[in-house]
Write a protein that holds these residues in place. Sequence first.
Motif, short mmCIF file in Angstrom:
data_model
loop_
_atom_site.label_atom_id
_atom_site.label_comp_id
_atom_site.label_asym_id
_atom_site.label_seq_id
_atom_site.Cartn_x
_atom_site.Cartn_y
_atom_site.Cartn_z
N PRO A 253 0.17 87.25 31.96
CA PRO A 253 1.02 86.13 31.54
C PRO A 253 2.45 86.58 31.24
N CYS A 254 3.42 85.87 31.79
CA CYS A 254 4.84 86.18 31.61
C CYS A 254 5.58 84.89 31.29
N PRO A 255 6.64 84.95 30.50
CA PRO A 255 7.37 83.74 30.14
C PRO A 255 8.16 83.18 31.33
N ALA A 256 8.29 81.87 31.38
CA ALA A 256 9.08 81.24 32.44
C ALA A 256 10.53 81.69 32.39
N SER A 257 10.97 82.20 31.27
CA SER A 257 12.34 82.70 31.14
C SER A 257 12.61 83.87 32.07
N ALA A 258 11.55 84.53 32.57
CA ALA A 258 11.73 85.68 33.46
C ALA A 258 12.03 85.26 34.90
N LEU A 259 11.93 83.98 35.20
CA LEU A 259 12.10 83.51 36.57
C LEU A 259 13.57 83.29 36.92
N LYS A 260 13.95 83.73 38.12
CA LYS A 260 15.23 83.40 38.75
C LYS A 260 14.90 82.70 40.07
N VAL A 261 15.39 81.48 40.24
CA VAL A 261 15.08 80.68 41.42
C VAL A 261 16.35 80.42 42.22
N ALA A 262 16.32 80.77 43.51
CA ALA A 262 17.42 80.49 44.42
C ALA A 262 17.36 79.03 44.83
N LEU A 263 18.46 78.31 44.65
CA LEU A 263 18.55 76.88 44.98
C LEU A 263 19.26 76.76 46.32
N ASP A 285 16.99 72.19 35.60
CA ASP A 285 17.21 71.93 34.17
C ASP A 285 15.97 72.28 33.35
N LEU A 286 14.79 71.95 33.87
CA LEU A 286 13.55 72.28 33.16
C LEU A 286 13.37 73.78 33.05
N LEU A 287 13.71 74.51 34.13
CA LEU A 287 13.62 75.97 34.09
C LEU A 287 14.62 76.56 33.11
N VAL A 288 15.85 76.06 33.13
CA VAL A 288 16.88 76.53 32.20
C VAL A 288 16.46 76.29 30.76
N ALA A 289 15.79 75.18 30.50
CA ALA A 289 15.31 74.89 29.14
C ALA A 289 14.34 75.95 28.65
N GLN A 290 13.63 76.60 29.59
CA GLN A 290 12.70 77.68 29.21
C GLN A 290 13.38 79.03 29.09
N GLY A 291 14.69 79.07 29.35
CA GLY A 291 15.41 80.33 29.33
C GLY A 291 15.48 81.00 30.68
#
Length: 500
Positions: A253-263, A285-291
């Motif tokens: 398990p890892c926090p969603a804050s660790a994700l970087k998503v290319a748009l 925006d939802l991802l950014v809210a998680q850090g």
Amino acid sequence: MTDFVRLDPSDNVVTAIRALPAAHVIENTVTTGLVPSGHKIATAAIAPGAPILKYGQIIGYASAQIAPGDHVHTQNCAFAATDVEYEFGTDLRPVAPATGDTFLGYRRENGSVGTRNYVAIVTSVNCSATAARRIADAFGPEELAAYPNVDGVVAFVHGTGCGMASDGDGFEALQRVMWGYAKHPNHAAVLMVGLGCEMNQIDWLLEAWDLKQGPTFQTMNIQNVAGLRRTIEMGVEKVRAMLPIANQAVRTPCPASALKVALQCGGSDAWSGVTANPALGHACDLLVAQGGTGVLAETPEIYGAEHLLTRRAATREVGDRLIGLIDWWKDYTERNHGSMDNNPSPGNKKGGLTTILEKSLGAAAKGGTSPLTGVYKYAEQVRAAGFTFMDSPGYDPASVTGQIAGGCQLVCFTTGRGSAFGSKPAPTIKVATNATLYGRMTEDMDVNAGEILEGRTTVEQKGREIYELFLRVASGEVSKSEAQGLGDYEFVPWQIGAVM
């Protein structure tokens, strides 16, 4: 469903949801001819030289008298550079509180987190491409079945690395790409292969970026090894020794804050800025809210919309960096006898997009509404959390290569005309802007954002669906592009500057 959509009360055009015949009534206007689906219809008289408004913004200027009900497109809408006054930080909206979302990822020793677990073969120059491909091809399904935690052995080959200046934008960009792939969290082990005499020396990269060789990071040059055949044999031996080590990685398990998503977007149409891009923006925006971090790119495809992004700049410095990129591209296209309006493509125009201004306003929607926290060079490591921007061309493979090198472990790609794009080591999720495309390319599309246009869901609900798919794919769910094996030929470093 109605026959059209109006995106802002101030607009003097609306967009046809379906093909409309002549003499069709919309609002208080009657169409003067056939209007294809996704194309614009004037709802007021527009004099020559007057602005044409969509999204409440200028998308072009009338090149002829436009009557109410006329089809508005390339025959009567001309591009001209807009002259806007930039504002900084005037549209900073609060970020929603985090809810502790997680995914199952691979924790690396340096603190980064991967969503996939590949062994990579990275080339310094085109001259070593065949060696890298043959090393990777040596590992078939039967052998890899013994390493269930390894996603595969993949070769990243390209057409440059020599015949270039030893400094400057092009050389620095290629070195950043190589470093980014060498240290990417989706790679458990890396073998770098060069020729030996190329301009893009592997040893220079090791020294400049302080890369150390070890069991999971090795280099070799064909000239030093004594030829192609022996290089392939030795490379296979090296990778075979790396596989048991790579297989030791397990998902935790890892926090969603660790994700970087290319748009990303490609093969765009008029619905890109109405359905898929705003939905992806909400997912961002939802991802950014998680850090977490969303990385928008394709600088030519925000031209004409950059003033909306500077308003969201967290600092004046961030906003100035974005304007600096736009100025660089204006000079770049001019000295190469091009125009910023060379984009959109013929396919974009067939889908209803008339000018780059119109395309950019829709493309920028992928970035949602969160503050802009960082602006980066092509393939530069993205270190700021939140919504960020990376310089790149609009050509999708080159743009995504830079975003992955910058640390993105996932790619989300919207399309209205259709796309067969995929990427490694970061898997691509594809979002269709309309239901017709989704039905025609179901095997390629992960999400149907056309449901928004049909009134079956909202932008926010579709954005939540995309965000939740981020977490599932990051945890190992296979995207449609992965299922089709895409990604082996989409590694395309941006080649800047003269070829000598």
